[in-house]
Write a protein that holds these residues in place. Structure first.
Motif, PDB file in Angstrom:
ATOM      1  N   MET A   1      44.504  11.341 -24.683  1.00 29.98           N
ATOM      2  CA  MET A   1      44.473  12.083 -23.360  1.00 29.98           C
ATOM      3  C   MET A   1      45.595  11.428 -22.493  1.00 29.98           C
ATOM      4  N   ILE A   2      46.186  12.236 -21.654  1.00 25.23           N
ATOM      5  CA  ILE A   2      47.290  11.792 -20.699  1.00 25.23           C
ATOM      6  C   ILE A   2      46.781  12.574 -19.447  1.00 25.23           C
ATOM      7  N   ARG A   3      46.602  11.501 -18.470  1.00 23.80           N
ATOM      8  CA  ARG A   3      46.328  11.982 -16.977  1.00 23.80           C
ATOM      9  C   ARG A   3      47.276  11.168 -15.997  1.00 23.80           C
ATOM     10  N   PRO A   4      47.322  11.529 -14.780  1.00 21.61           N
ATOM     11  CA  PRO A   4      47.762  10.787 -13.730  1.00 21.61           C
ATOM     12  C   PRO A   4      47.033   9.438 -13.418  1.00 21.61           C
ATOM     13  N   ALA A   5      48.061   8.639 -13.303  1.00 18.98           N
ATOM     14  CA  ALA A   5      47.480   7.219 -13.079  1.00 18.98           C
ATOM     15  C   ALA A   5      48.302   6.360 -11.788  1.00 18.98           C
ATOM     16  N   ASP A   6      47.749   5.166 -11.311  1.00 23.36           N
ATOM     17  CA  ASP A   6      48.316   4.498 -10.526  1.00 23.36           C
ATOM     18  C   ASP A   6      49.041   3.352 -11.171  1.00 23.36           C
TER      19      ASP A   6
ATOM     20  N   THR B   1      58.278   9.789  -4.406  1.00 17.63           N
ATOM     21  CA  THR B   1      58.405  11.171  -5.167  1.00 17.63           C
ATOM     22  C   THR B   1      58.290  11.051  -6.727  1.00 17.63           C
ATOM     23  N   LEU B   2      57.841   9.737  -6.947  1.00 18.28           N
ATOM     24  CA  LEU B   2      57.680   9.376  -8.650  1.00 18.28           C
ATOM     25  C   LEU B   2      56.439   9.876  -8.992  1.00 18.28           C
ATOM     26  N   SER B   3      56.253  10.803  -9.966  1.00 12.71           N
ATOM     27  CA  SER B   3      55.162  11.038 -10.582  1.00 12.71           C
ATOM     28  C   SER B   3      54.718  10.283 -11.720  1.00 12.71           C
ATOM     29  N   PHE B   4      53.521   9.574 -12.035  1.00  5.55           N
ATOM     30  CA  PHE B   4      53.208   8.703 -13.254  1.00  5.55           C
ATOM     31  C   PHE B   4      52.121   9.098 -13.971  1.00  5.55           C
ATOM     32  N   TRP B   5      52.041   8.880 -15.308  1.00  7.52           N
ATOM     33  CA  TRP B   5      50.776   9.152 -16.007  1.00  7.52           C
ATOM     34  C   TRP B   5      50.646   8.098 -17.051  1.00  7.52           C
ATOM     35  N   ALA B   6      49.491   8.118 -17.580  1.00  7.77           N
ATOM     36  CA  ALA B   6      49.318   7.208 -18.738  1.00  7.77           C
ATOM     37  C   ALA B   6      48.627   7.888 -19.962  1.00  7.77           C
ATOM     38  N   ILE B   7      48.727   7.471 -20.931  1.00 11.88           N
ATOM     39  CA  ILE B   7      48.060   7.807 -22.185  1.00 11.88           C
ATOM     40  C   ILE B   7      47.121   7.031 -22.598  1.00 11.88           C
ATOM     41  N   TYR B   8      45.758   7.551 -22.901  1.00 15.34           N
ATOM     42  CA  TYR B   8      44.907   6.738 -23.195  1.00 15.34           C
ATOM     43  C   TYR B   8      44.303   6.787 -24.646  1.00 15.34           C
TER      44      TYR B   8
ATOM     45  N   LEU C   1      52.619   8.621 -30.104  1.00 20.41           N
ATOM     46  CA  LEU C   1      51.951   8.610 -28.696  1.00 20.41           C
ATOM     47  C   LEU C   1      53.380   8.635 -27.701  1.00 20.41           C
ATOM     48  N   ALA C   2      54.278   8.110 -28.161  1.00 18.01           N
ATOM     49  CA  ALA C   2      55.422   8.300 -27.263  1.00 18.01           C
ATOM     50  C   ALA C   2      56.146   9.614 -27.260  1.00 18.01           C
TER      51      ALA C   2
ATOM     52  N   ALA D   1      43.938   2.530 -21.443  1.00 16.40           N
ATOM     53  CA  ALA D   1      45.444   2.907 -21.403  1.00 16.40           C
ATOM     54  C   ALA D   1      46.205   2.143 -22.314  1.00 16.40           C
ATOM     55  N   VAL D   2      46.960   2.911 -22.794  1.00 12.04           N
ATOM     56  CA  VAL D   2      48.094   2.423 -24.007  1.00 12.04           C
ATOM     57  C   VAL D   2      49.374   2.741 -23.882  1.00 12.04           C
ATOM     58  N   GLY D   3      49.739   3.566 -22.825  1.00  9.86           N
ATOM     59  CA  GLY D   3      51.326   3.870 -22.517  1.00  9.86           C
ATOM     60  C   GLY D   3      51.345   4.550 -21.449  1.00  9.86           C
ATOM     61  N   CYS D   4      52.751   4.993 -20.864  1.00  3.84           N
ATOM     62  CA  CYS D   4      52.786   5.508 -19.644  1.00  3.84           C
ATOM     63  C   CYS D   4      54.310   6.100 -19.672  1.00  3.84           C
ATOM     64  N   GLY D   5      54.345   7.027 -18.690  1.00  8.39           N
ATOM     65  CA  GLY D   5      55.568   7.747 -18.648  1.00  8.39           C
ATOM     66  C   GLY D   5      55.751   8.253 -17.000  1.00  8.39           C
ATOM     67  N   ALA D   6      56.649   8.357 -16.717  1.00  6.46           N
ATOM     68  CA  ALA D   6      56.914   8.798 -15.068  1.00  6.46           C
ATOM     69  C   ALA D   6      58.242   9.850 -14.962  1.00  6.46           C
ATOM     70  N   LEU D   7      58.110  10.903 -13.853  1.00  6.34           N
ATOM     71  CA  LEU D   7      59.144  11.500 -13.602  1.00  6.34           C
ATOM     72  C   LEU D   7      59.722  11.091 -12.233  1.00  6.34           C
ATOM     73  N   LYS D   8      61.022  11.075 -12.036  1.00  6.08           N
ATOM     74  CA  LYS D   8      61.581  10.915 -10.791  1.00  6.08           C
ATOM     75  C   LYS D   8      62.487  11.939 -10.309  1.00  6.08           C
ATOM     76  N   PRO D   9      62.468  12.764  -9.246  1.00  2.00           N
ATOM     77  CA  PRO D   9      63.267  13.640  -8.988  1.00  2.00           C
ATOM     78  C   PRO D   9      64.430  13.074  -8.542  1.00  2.00           C
ATOM     79  N   VAL D  10      65.749  13.558  -8.917  1.00  2.00           N
ATOM     80  CA  VAL D  10      66.952  13.075  -8.710  1.00  2.00           C
ATOM     81  C   VAL D  10      67.825  14.046  -7.692  1.00  2.00           C
ATOM     82  N   GLY D  11      67.327  15.291  -7.517  1.00  2.00           N
ATOM     83  CA  GLY D  11      68.030  16.370  -6.714  1.00  2.00           C
ATOM     84  C   GLY D  11      68.618  17.150  -7.596  1.00  2.00           C
ATOM     85  N   ASP D  12      69.353  18.337  -7.161  1.00  4.48           N
ATOM     86  CA  ASP D  12      70.035  19.511  -8.052  1.00  4.48           C
ATOM     87  C   ASP D  12      69.190  19.979  -9.004  1.00  4.48           C
ATOM     88  N   GLY D  13      67.760  20.003  -8.853  1.00  4.93           N
ATOM     89  CA  GLY D  13      66.619  20.558  -9.985  1.00  4.93           C
ATOM     90  C   GLY D  13      66.757  19.690 -11.261  1.00  4.93           C
ATOM     91  N   THR D  14      66.945  18.487 -11.028  1.00  8.36           N
ATOM     92  CA  THR D  14      66.871  17.514 -12.029  1.00  8.36           C
ATOM     93  C   THR D  14      65.863  16.585 -11.909  1.00  8.36           C
TER      94      THR D  14
END
Length: 153
Positions: A1-6, A45-52, A87-88, A57-70
């Motif tokens: 399962m993947i869910r938002p995490a701190d 602005t960073l959004s962060f998730w963990a995979i369980y 899992l990756a 928790a055994v992994g993570c990933g994040a998204l960071k807006p950089v402008g121009d729709g990217t």
């Protein structure tokens, strides 16, 4: 399962610590762009998730807006004991779904170049998911130890 995490939560911060340790073990200091827990906290602005795996928790990933729709993919890491289980790939697919739902036009990322064999699997994964090599990303400088990728959404 993947869910938002701190990222500062104890079970998650150990994954970030493993990610940073991998970066420092495989990459020259001047070419490390991995985010610490403190860096993440300083990026609202960073959004962060963990995979369980169950409740662990055994992994993570994040998204960071950089402008121009990217949006930039950051901090994708799976603990060594859990690698080889797809899992990756699941985390990257989750990040793509989140980016599409948020209306981003593209995802970009920086990873170690072919001069750094510790990143061979990561580069192969990104290519298999449709990412294409691209020029230097905004906020970075040309670096022989860095490879840059883009996925148009």
């Amino acid at each position: 399962m993947i869910r938002p995490a701190d990222p500062a939560a104890p079970d998650i911060s150990r994954i970030i610590a493993a990610h940073l340790a991998h970066s420092h073990a495989t990459t020259p200091e001047e070419s490390i762009f991995a985010l610490s827990v403190e860096d993440m906290a300083a990026t609202p602005t960073l959004s962060f998730w963990a995979i369980y795996d169950g409740e662990a928790a055994v992994g993570c990933g994040a998204l960071k807006p950089v402008g121009d729709g990217t949006v930039e993919v950051k901090s994708v890491h799976i603990l060594a004991a859990m690698r080889g289980k797809g899992l990756a790939r699941r985390m990257m697919q989750h990040l793509e779904i989140e980016a599409r739902q948020a209306g981003y036009a593209a995802m970009v990322l920086e990873t170690g170049s072919d001069l750094l064999p510790g990143f061979d699997a990561a580069r192969a994964l990104y290519l298999s998911l449709g990412y294409l090599p691209c020029g230097v990303l905004s906020g970075y400088q040309a670096d022989p130890n860095s490879a840059f990728f883009r996925l148009d959404l």
